[in-house]
Write a protein that holds these residues in place. Sequence first.
Motif, PDB file in Angstrom:
ATOM      1  N   ARG A 185      12.559  -2.945  -3.603  1.00 45.34           N
ATOM      2  CA  ARG A 185      13.134  -1.939  -2.939  1.00 45.34           C
ATOM      3  C   ARG A 185      12.114  -0.858  -2.493  1.00 45.34           C
ATOM      4  O   ARG A 185      12.385  -0.205  -1.668  1.00 45.34           O
ATOM      5  N   PHE A 186      11.268  -0.673  -3.531  1.00 45.59           N
ATOM      6  CA  PHE A 186      10.464   0.620  -3.447  1.00 45.59           C
ATOM      7  C   PHE A 186       8.996   0.397  -3.048  1.00 45.59           C
ATOM      8  O   PHE A 186       8.170   1.098  -3.455  1.00 45.59           O
ATOM      9  N   LYS A 187       8.849  -0.873  -2.445  1.00 42.07           N
ATOM     10  CA  LYS A 187       7.391  -1.129  -2.255  1.00 42.07           C
ATOM     11  C   LYS A 187       6.696  -0.158  -1.154  1.00 42.07           C
ATOM     12  O   LYS A 187       5.443   0.132  -1.240  1.00 42.07           O
ATOM     13  N   ASN A 188       7.339   0.467  -0.541  1.00 43.56           N
ATOM     14  CA  ASN A 188       6.818   1.466   0.519  1.00 43.56           C
ATOM     15  C   ASN A 188       6.810   2.807  -0.058  1.00 43.56           C
ATOM     16  O   ASN A 188       6.398   3.785   0.680  1.00 43.56           O
ATOM     17  N   HIS A 189       7.304   3.111  -1.071  1.00 40.54           N
ATOM     18  CA  HIS A 189       7.329   4.447  -1.608  1.00 40.54           C
ATOM     19  C   HIS A 189       5.960   4.803  -2.086  1.00 40.54           C
ATOM     20  O   HIS A 189       5.250   3.870  -2.637  1.00 40.54           O
ATOM     21  N   ARG A 190       5.608   6.108  -1.690  1.00 40.19           N
ATOM     22  CA  ARG A 190       4.188   6.358  -1.907  1.00 40.19           C
ATOM     23  C   ARG A 190       3.704   6.593  -3.531  1.00 40.19           C
ATOM     24  O   ARG A 190       2.716   6.616  -3.886  1.00 40.19           O
ATOM     25  N   TYR A 191       4.628   6.703  -4.375  1.00 45.34           N
ATOM     26  CA  TYR A 191       4.172   6.664  -5.693  1.00 45.34           C
ATOM     27  C   TYR A 191       4.717   5.177  -6.559  1.00 45.34           C
ATOM     28  O   TYR A 191       4.527   5.195  -7.765  1.00 45.34           O
ATOM     29  N   ALA A 192       5.058   4.192  -5.768  1.00 43.17           N
ATOM     30  CA  ALA A 192       5.388   2.832  -6.687  1.00 43.17           C
ATOM     31  C   ALA A 192       4.182   2.421  -7.216  1.00 43.17           C
ATOM     32  O   ALA A 192       4.526   1.858  -8.191  1.00 43.17           O
TER      33      ALA A 192
END
Length: 105
Positions: free
Chosen positions: A58-65
């Motif tokens: 879900r959060f693979k493109n979040h910048r802090y993942a």
Amino acid sequence: MFENRARGAQLAKNVSYFYIIVAVLVVIATLIIGVSAFSLNAIFYIIMFAILYSIATRFKNHRYAWIFVALCGIVTLIWSLSFIGLVLAILLIVAANDMKKELDN
């Protein structure tokens, strides 16, 4: 040599599958040996599976993942203090580094 390896979020997702396999093995060992102290480790591995899988999908493109993936590796190393924990931590650190490089591009 390593050109065709899984990178970033895909590597973190594959490592999360390994967490669930280790959890199942710990449950089996708990049933065979009969020591209830291992059940806490199984719960830890299941929780880490859920966290890593959600970050990797879900959060693979979040910048802090990538920071959270690296933190999961460090927590695993501290919790387990074993060879399996070391291997999982190294794989998660590599996945976090790849995620950071992919997001920087």
